[in-house]
Design a protein around this motif. Sequence first.
Motif, PDB file in Angstrom:
ATOM      1  N   ILE A  18       1.046  -1.208   0.029  1.00 39.31           N
ATOM      2  CA  ILE A  18      -0.102  -0.066  -0.012  1.00 39.31           C
ATOM      3  C   ILE A  18       0.879   1.061   0.094  1.00 39.31           C
ATOM      4  O   ILE A  18       1.920   1.283   0.656  1.00 39.31           O
ATOM      5  N   ASP A  19       0.464   2.321  -0.635  1.00 34.44           N
ATOM      6  CA  ASP A  19       1.138   3.518  -0.835  1.00 34.44           C
ATOM      7  C   ASP A  19       0.811   4.415   0.162  1.00 34.44           C
ATOM      8  O   ASP A  19       1.562   5.578   0.578  1.00 34.44           O
ATOM      9  N   GLU A  20      -0.471   4.320   0.880  1.00 30.54           N
ATOM     10  CA  GLU A  20      -0.922   5.423   1.803  1.00 30.54           C
ATOM     11  C   GLU A  20      -1.863   4.733   2.847  1.00 30.54           C
ATOM     12  O   GLU A  20      -2.671   3.794   2.471  1.00 30.54           O
ATOM     13  N   PHE A  21      -1.817   5.382   4.109  1.00 29.40           N
ATOM     14  CA  PHE A  21      -2.634   4.750   5.270  1.00 29.40           C
ATOM     15  C   PHE A  21      -2.898   5.956   6.031  1.00 29.40           C
ATOM     16  O   PHE A  21      -2.161   6.566   6.233  1.00 29.40           O
ATOM     17  N   VAL A  22      -4.159   5.575   6.571  1.00 30.68           N
ATOM     18  CA  VAL A  22      -4.841   6.716   7.395  1.00 30.68           C
ATOM     19  C   VAL A  22      -5.432   5.894   8.434  1.00 30.68           C
ATOM     20  O   VAL A  22      -6.253   4.942   8.298  1.00 30.68           O
ATOM     21  N   TYR A  23      -5.194   6.253   9.825  1.00 31.58           N
ATOM     22  CA  TYR A  23      -6.084   5.650  10.964  1.00 31.58           C
ATOM     23  C   TYR A  23      -6.413   6.787  11.633  1.00 31.58           C
ATOM     24  O   TYR A  23      -5.587   7.569  12.170  1.00 31.58           O
ATOM     25  N   LYS A  34       3.924   6.926   1.648  1.00 30.49           N
ATOM     26  CA  LYS A  34       5.063   6.368   0.869  1.00 30.49           C
ATOM     27  C   LYS A  34       5.431   7.384  -0.312  1.00 30.49           C
ATOM     28  O   LYS A  34       4.577   8.079  -0.742  1.00 30.49           O
ATOM     29  N   ALA A  35       6.753   7.550  -0.466  1.00 28.45           N
ATOM     30  CA  ALA A  35       7.181   8.270  -1.449  1.00 28.45           C
ATOM     31  C   ALA A  35       6.865   7.708  -2.812  1.00 28.45           C
ATOM     32  O   ALA A  35       6.668   6.527  -2.985  1.00 28.45           O
ATOM     33  N   ALA A  36       6.419   8.697  -3.695  1.00 30.14           N
ATOM     34  CA  ALA A  36       6.022   8.260  -5.131  1.00 30.14           C
ATOM     35  C   ALA A  36       6.919   7.558  -5.833  1.00 30.14           C
ATOM     36  O   ALA A  36       8.041   8.095  -5.968  1.00 30.14           O
TER      37      ALA A  36
END
Length: 172
Positions: A18-23, A34-36
Amino acid sequence: MKIQEIRELIRLVDQSSIDEFVYEQGETKVHMKKAATAVAAEPTVAVQATPAAPVVVEPTPTAPPVQTAAPEAPAPEAEKPAAPEVKQAPEGNFHQITSPMVGTFYAAPAPDKPPYVKPGDKVKKDTVVCIIEAMKLFNEIEAEVDGEIVEVLVQNGQLVEYGQPLFLVKPE
């Protein structure tokens, strides 16, 4: 949310695809990204001085997968960059302080400051011995035991793996 929980989340996101995570929980919000990474639209060949594994170019919707081999030009032995040496812990009655995550090891709080600890220093279990940078976060690593630092097993600025020994401590 405790720092150990955040560290575990960082490790899991880092190891996942996964590239992005929000909690979010109550007033607490953790957002990791994560860096693109760029995907090549045209097949390219990497030019290297040393032999390398095949380069695989990701397919685009209009192009089939392409696999090209890197040039087979052997470089003289003297020109190969030296890989950082990973020391192994000697046998004995020592406690190993290990890395709780993948990241960059820093022995001091800043480049112009002295290291947190050096061989011969006495430490308590809550003494900060180093910093590991992971995803732009600087995590202070504590000694975990009371004792004396016997050996520093990694070099400043070296990439460390999860569970890699960092220090040997002679417990008191």
